[in-house]
Motif scaffolding. Structure first.
Motif, PDB file in Angstrom:
ATOM      1  N   UNK A 202       1.017  -1.331   0.125  1.00  0.00           N
ATOM      2  CA  UNK A 202      -0.064   0.088   0.104  1.00  0.00           C
ATOM      3  C   UNK A 202       0.673   1.499   0.094  1.00  0.00           C
ATOM      4  N   UNK A 203       2.019   1.266   0.720  1.00  0.00           N
ATOM      5  CA  UNK A 203       2.727   2.379   0.915  1.00  0.00           C
ATOM      6  C   UNK A 203       3.374   2.596  -0.411  1.00  0.00           C
ATOM      7  N   UNK A 204       3.971   1.251  -0.996  1.00  0.00           N
ATOM      8  CA  UNK A 204       4.613   1.782  -2.375  1.00  0.00           C
ATOM      9  C   UNK A 204       3.539   2.461  -3.529  1.00  0.00           C
ATOM     10  N   UNK A 221      11.789   6.438   3.388  1.00  0.00           N
ATOM     11  CA  UNK A 221      11.010   5.340   3.931  1.00  0.00           C
ATOM     12  C   UNK A 221      11.752   4.798   5.233  1.00  0.00           C
ATOM     13  N   UNK A 222      11.086   4.863   6.342  1.00  0.00           N
ATOM     14  CA  UNK A 222      11.866   4.514   7.588  1.00  0.00           C
ATOM     15  C   UNK A 222      11.386   3.295   8.363  1.00  0.00           C
ATOM     16  N   UNK A 288       7.503   8.439   5.074  1.00  0.00           N
ATOM     17  CA  UNK A 288       6.932   7.259   5.455  1.00  0.00           C
ATOM     18  C   UNK A 288       7.313   6.366   6.591  1.00  0.00           C
ATOM     19  N   UNK A 289       6.856   6.412   7.572  1.00  0.00           N
ATOM     20  CA  UNK A 289       7.300   5.581   8.887  1.00  0.00           C
ATOM     21  C   UNK A 289       6.714   4.158   9.116  1.00  0.00           C
ATOM     22  N   UNK A 313       8.009  18.139   5.479  1.00  0.00           N
ATOM     23  CA  UNK A 313       7.780  17.046   4.693  1.00  0.00           C
ATOM     24  C   UNK A 313       6.514  16.627   5.185  1.00  0.00           C
ATOM     25  N   UNK A 314       5.870  15.957   4.170  1.00  0.00           N
ATOM     26  CA  UNK A 314       4.668  15.282   4.431  1.00  0.00           C
ATOM     27  C   UNK A 314       5.038  13.917   5.013  1.00  0.00           C
TER      28      UNK A 314
END
Length: 775
Positions: A202-204, A221-222, A288-289, A313-314
């Motif tokens: 989903x994040x991708x 991406x963390x 993205x965390x 950052x968003x």
């Protein structure tokens, strides 16, 4: 002229509905998805058996663009009214969260526009009046008030690999809601998705769409575990190719666009080691965390420090378990979840594996244990004289026979099911995990001789164990089979084929409990993984009954109130008993000479709401039957009216009624029909053999020719041997003794045609289920 009344539903779709859609400008390949599967069908477990319920499948889902659903159509044959399918279609539309709903019988469409005023919500349209894609999108766009720039972003293409595989409905909702929120300028976003539902994929897709639209150009991406980063780069994020890099302590190349990093790799104990500060504060425009519940929520955590440094950052937080305590809160930082897909919903939809629980209660767990005055442990330490209970075991007091008994029960379960089922054993700490590994090795010496990797301790301090983690996760790898751990495998381990979770750890954190249970929730049909079993030795599964187990996250964080947050418990060093002295100074007492016995062992089943079924399987089945059927007459009417008895059997299995498990519990061997009538209405049952014999005695098939009669007699024998579902499957005609009667086509022709054969089969079933001896 075609008489629509004689056409099947499929014919109505092919001859009238699909052509009407194409005429209105809908593309057959990109926008019209027929027989669209929304859910998979819940898996229900009874004993060692499982069955899938019915999947939700819409006749049509229309997409404005791939990945962006906009309308649902339910079709019916022409013996129904044009609006007969509307209520069914509305249910599908609600799941997909689309505003436009249609029902059709081939004469026209009933159109429900949920954006319209109440007086105009439903209108009838002719086949030629179906709205064009641009019209529906414009209506929806106007309702949401999107600008042209925002519209361009929310309609950006998904990544497509050419396989035709599309995201599941809930993944599309998460992706589209997040993309729209960012298009509107929202900069802090929280997505809550249960373990195993595809958060990383989903994040991708979110990152891909934002990156391709050039709305976000440099992205970080963390994650907090190396394996998560490596899996992500080689799997879901692979399409980013040369635009992607992994940040390490030696590499801060700023020429890439997609960066992945272990947060520990870019932070350190002093400012000189904070690699992230080598990037300017505005370098990243999207962060993205992953697994953001683990550390980023605490105000003084390294993760929070990174997020605040890149505050322009968003930022998107991904988690299966939002962390909400008085000291730590994801919601306080990221805001309310923009979308939640829970474990319960995932199980109901059939995308996640359900579970059964086998709970063991040991006598010393129930009654506690108290040492005799002056008693010393195996190392000579004087044991503090007080009452010890389950809270103490494996933390301040080790009862070695208890560890051995847990290992024995795990072994007994695996040997009774499959000794090669992947299993994770969760222990209190590393020292406990090592003792458990030794105990399991002694119980499984024969299997360990086959391969020493059969049992591995996979903990933070074990280089050898951690080296085997990938092999444990890889579905094709046989070894390791049993992974013994404490904290290391609670999260971020994609163990698709893990079939057994062992809890010998006292768990009080709902977050940790959800993460541990999540290790088993993935379904892998290729490896026959449809459900998993929890062996509970410390009553941890009592948390299933807590309303917070699958409820919405409730913010309880009180900024500035209470004690400073405690850091997450690390995988510490193996603890050793301390030298003799003050009893309170001894970290753990180790007691060898004590007797431990199993006081109770119970298999727990769970209902459709994931609540434990406290009554017997018989009582649960009886309640289900009484809910489904008003009376014996109601059941007989529905059974006899069904073209296929298999349909009713599968519907009941979807409600948790498993006839094989029920027969075993009641020590019977009855046809589902007789089992239902006997259990629910105390009717005297007949065996399948008795029913078949009664039909032969009545000899009701004299009207058929010799070959057809031989076929019916063979079907009776098959029923007596294997049951009703076997003879309802036309493939039975490919088996002995039917092969001696000809090919399936030749057998059917003995009755005239396929329709006549099916009519004869229904007559046979009617004869089988004539209920009284006089009938």
């Amino acid at each position: 002229m075609i008489d629509k009344k004689n056409l099947s539903e499929q014919d109505i779709c092919n001859k009238f509905i699909t052509p009407a859609l194409q005429k209105a400008g809908w593309d057959l390949q990109e926008q019209i998805f027929a027989e669209y599967q929304i859910t998979k069908g819940r898996v229900t477990v009874r004993g060692q058996l499982h069955a899938r319920g019915s999947a939700k499948r819409a006749d049509y889902v229309l997409f404005y663009k791939p990945g962006i659903p906009i309308a649902v159509i339910e079709a019916k044959d022409n013996t129904h009214t044009v609006g007969h399918g509307m209520q069914q279609a509305v249910g599908y539309a609600e799941a997909l969260e689309v505003p436009f709903v249609f029902s059709s019988n081939g004469d026209g469409f009933l159109f429900r526009n949920t954006l319209a005023s109440a007086a105009q919500m439903e209108t009838e349209l002719s086949l030629d009046e179906f709205p064009r894609p641009e019209q529906l999108w414009t209506w929806w766009n106007d309702e949401r008030g999107l600008t042209a720039t925002q519209n361009n972003l929310v309609t950006e293409d998904y990544y497509r690999d050419g396989s035709g595989k599309v995201p599941r409905y809930y993944q599309m909702l998460a992706i589209n809601k997040t993309t729209e929120a960012i298009a509107r300028g929202q900069n802090r976003i929280l997505l809550v998705m249960a373990t195993g539902t595809g958060k990383t994929m989903t994040a991708f897709q979110i990152i891909w769409r934002l990156w391709r639209a050039k709305a976000k150009k440099r992205i970080l991406f963390l994650a907090d575990r190396n394996i998560l980063i490596d899996q992500t780069m080689t799997n879901d994020f692979k399409p980013f190719g040369s635009a992607m890099t992994k940040i390490s302590k030696r590499q801060t190349d700023k020429s890439y666009e997609i960066y992945l990093s272990l947060y520990q790799a870019i932070t350190g104990e002093d400012e000189s080691k904070d690699i992230y500060k080598q990037f300017s504060r505005d370098f990243f425009d999207l962060i993205v965390v992953d697994e953001c519940h683990r550390g980023s929520a605490a105000e003084d955590s390294n993760w929070r420090e990174i997020l605040e440094y890149f505050s322009s950052a968003t930022q998107i937080g991904l988690t299966a378990t939002p962390k909400e305590t008085k000291e730590v809160s994801n919601i306080d930082y990221f805001g309310e979840p923009i979308y939640t897909y829970s474990l319960k919903q995932g199980i109901d939809d059939g995308f996640l594996a359900p579970y059964r629980v086998v709970r063991f209660d040991f006598d010393k767990d129930l009654t506690g244990w108290r040492p005799e005055a002056g008693m010393r442990d195996k190392y000579g330490n004087l044991i503090e004289e007080r009452d010890y209970n389950q809270k103490d075991y494996d933390k301040t007091l080790v009862l070695e026979p208890r560890t051995q008994l847990v290992a024995k029960k795990i072994t007994e379960y695996l040997r009774a099911t499959n000794p090669y089922d992947k299993t994770i054993v969760f222990c209190e700490d590393i020292e406990h995990a090592e003792r458990m590994r030794q105990a399991l090795v002694n119980e499984n010496a024969d299997l360990v001789r086959e391969d020493p990797r059969y049992i591995m301790r996979i903990t933070g301090d074990s280089k050898e164990g951690k080296a085997e983690l990938d092999n444990f996760i890889f579905p094709e790898s046989k070894y390791p089979v049993i992974a013994v751990t404490s904290k290391l495998m609670t999260t971020g381990v994609d163990a698709q084929t893990c079939k057994v979770i062992v809890l010998d750890q006292r768990i009080q954190s709902m977050t940790e409990f959800k993460q541990i249970i999540g290790r088993g929730t993935r379904i892998n049909e290729d490896h026959n993984k449809f459900y998993f079993t929890i062996l509970d030795f410390k009553r941890a599964t009592a948390l299933f009954a807590d309303p917070a187990f699958d409820g919405k996250p409730v913010q309880v964080y009180e900024p500035g109130v209470g004690d400073p947050p405690n850091p997450p418990e690390p995988e510490g060093d193996i603890s050793k008993p301390e030298p003799e002295g003050d009893p309170k100074a001894v970290r753990k007492y180790v007691v060898r000479n004590v007797t431990i016995e199993v006081a109770a062992e119970r298999v727990m089943y769970y209902d459709a709401n994931n609540q434990p079924i406290t009554e017997s399987l018989k009582d649960y089945t009886l309640k289900t039957l009484n809910r489904e059927f008003a009376s014996l007459d109601d059941f007989l009417r529905r059974w006899n009216a069904a073209d296929r008895k298999k349909t009713i059997i599968e519907e009941l299995e979807g409600e948790g009624v498993f006839f094989e498990a029920l027969n075993a519990e009641l020590h019977l061997n009855l046809d589902p029909f007789d089992l239902i009538c006997h259990l629910a209405w105390d009717q005297p049952p007949l065996t399948r053999q008795e029913r078949a014999a009664k039909v032969k005695k009545r000899d009701p098939f004299t009207k058929y020719g010799a070959k057809a009669r031989r076929v019916l007699e063979a079907l009776l024998e098959k029923y007596a041997d294997q049951g009703i579902t076997t003879i309802e499957d036309v493939k039975v005609l490919q088996l002995d003794p039917f092969r001696d009667l000809g090919t399936p086509l030749e057998i059917v022709k003995a009755f005239g045609d396929k329709e006549a054969y099916e009519k004869a089969l229904r007559e046979l079933e009617d004869q089988l289920y004539k209920y009284t001896d006089s009938a």
